[in-house]
Design a protein around this motif. Structure first.
Motif, short mmCIF file in Angstrom:
data_model
loop_
_atom_site.label_atom_id
_atom_site.label_comp_id
_atom_site.label_asym_id
_atom_site.label_seq_id
_atom_site.Cartn_x
_atom_site.Cartn_y
_atom_site.Cartn_z
N UNK A 147 19.26 14.18 86.97
CA UNK A 147 20.34 13.24 86.69
C UNK A 147 21.04 12.81 87.96
N UNK A 148 21.93 11.85 87.80
CA UNK A 148 22.68 11.33 88.93
C UNK A 148 23.63 12.38 89.47
N UNK A 149 23.96 12.23 90.75
CA UNK A 149 24.95 13.13 91.35
C UNK A 149 26.29 12.95 90.65
N UNK A 150 26.98 14.06 90.42
CA UNK A 150 28.25 13.99 89.72
C UNK A 150 28.06 14.23 88.24
N UNK A 151 27.76 13.20 87.46
CA UNK A 151 27.63 13.40 86.01
C UNK A 151 26.39 14.16 85.60
N UNK A 152 25.36 14.16 86.42
CA UNK A 152 24.12 14.85 86.06
C UNK A 152 23.40 14.14 84.93
N UNK A 153 22.54 14.87 84.24
CA UNK A 153 21.80 14.29 83.13
C UNK A 153 22.73 14.00 81.95
N UNK A 154 22.45 12.92 81.26
CA UNK A 154 23.18 12.66 80.02
C UNK A 154 22.77 13.70 78.97
N UNK A 155 23.69 13.96 78.05
CA UNK A 155 23.44 15.00 77.04
C UNK A 155 22.19 14.71 76.23
N UNK A 156 21.98 13.44 75.88
CA UNK A 156 20.81 13.09 75.08
C UNK A 156 19.51 13.35 75.84
N UNK A 157 19.54 13.09 77.15
CA UNK A 157 18.34 13.32 77.96
C UNK A 157 18.09 14.82 78.11
#
Length: 262
Positions: A217-227
């Protein structure tokens, strides 16, 4: 052909270069690449359609191999080329206008070599990071990177320069729905591992013997929950507590090394 001979052969085909916009953007339907490795790889890629090379004579002389007879070259000085690229971008005397690469579809990759890992990027939008990930993917023989079209940067000069030629050699699959793409990977036999700092197991503990898709996932938020919910396992890199996380391109390189040496 020797460098000196190549320069002589190209002499006389030069024209006067018009000033650019300084944005690094090409005309609609075109891609602008710069830097020796990116331009050289694009020129050698038979799947690229090339339109024009704007260059210094030193830049042309630095290329490995000769340009095709009649290839359109516009000679320019360093300052003129600087107006064609992103601000302060190191163009190394070479700026190439070309067509974007043809789309590659996920089923083409899934039917290829399953021993080569896939890299799935969830909302990684920084072109420098995507370019660096492409470079690592090439170094560790990844089959492809997979991104969601709406949440990934367009093909262009910043990615090309950061990828150092890998943009031309590593398949880049853009999908409409990343969760559905992960389902397709599972059906094809891939074990989907999402990298997450909060995971209990390390990547080494989570790695299977078969085909692997690494999800970052992206730096900061990371992977989205659905992913993350579409992964078979979550794993972390065993980094020191002195630092919270790694840059996503560094994490991708380490994860690919772990797959290559399992």
């Amino acid at each position: 052909m020797a460098k000196s001979d190549r320069k002589k052969a190209l002499r006389g085909r030069a024209g006067r270069m018009k000033g650019g916009r300084g944005s690094g953007r090409a005309s609609a339907g075109q891609v602008r690449l710069w830097g020796r490795h990116a331009v050289e790889a694009a020129l050698k890629n038979p799947d690229r359609q090339h339109f024009k090379l704007s260059a210094t004579r030193e830049g042309v002389a630095s290329l490995d191999g000769e340009l095709p007879e009649g290839f359109p070259v516009v000679y320019a000085d360093v300052a003129d080329l600087g107006r064609l690229v992103a601000k302060d971008a190191p163009h190394q005397g070479l700026v190439l206008e070309c067509a974007p690469l043809e789309n590659i579809f996920l089923d083409e990759v899934l039917s290829a070599e399953p021993n080569r890992p896939l890299l799935v990027l969830d909302q990684v939008t920084d072109p420098h990071n995507v370019g660096a990930i492409l470079r690592s993917a090439s170094a560790f023989n990844a089959a492809a990177i997979v991104t969601q079209d709406r949440h990934s940067p367009p093909e262009g000069g910043v990615i090309g320069k950061s990828a150092s030629g890998a943009l031309e050699t590593v398949p880049w699959v853009r999908v409409v729905n990343l969760a559905r793409a992960l389902e397709d990977m599972a059906e094809a036999g891939y074990w989907r591992i999402g990298l997450a700092g909060e995971a209990k197991d390390t990547l080494a503990q989570a790695l299977p013997a078969g085909p692997v898709a690494l999800v970052l996932g992206a730096e900061g938020p990371g992977m989205r929950q659905n992913i993350g919910g579409h992964c078979d396992a979550l794993a972390k890199l065993p980094i020191s507590s002195a630092i919270e996380s790694l840059n996503v391109s560094n994490a991708a390189a380490i994860a690919l090394y772990a797959v290559a040496t399992r």
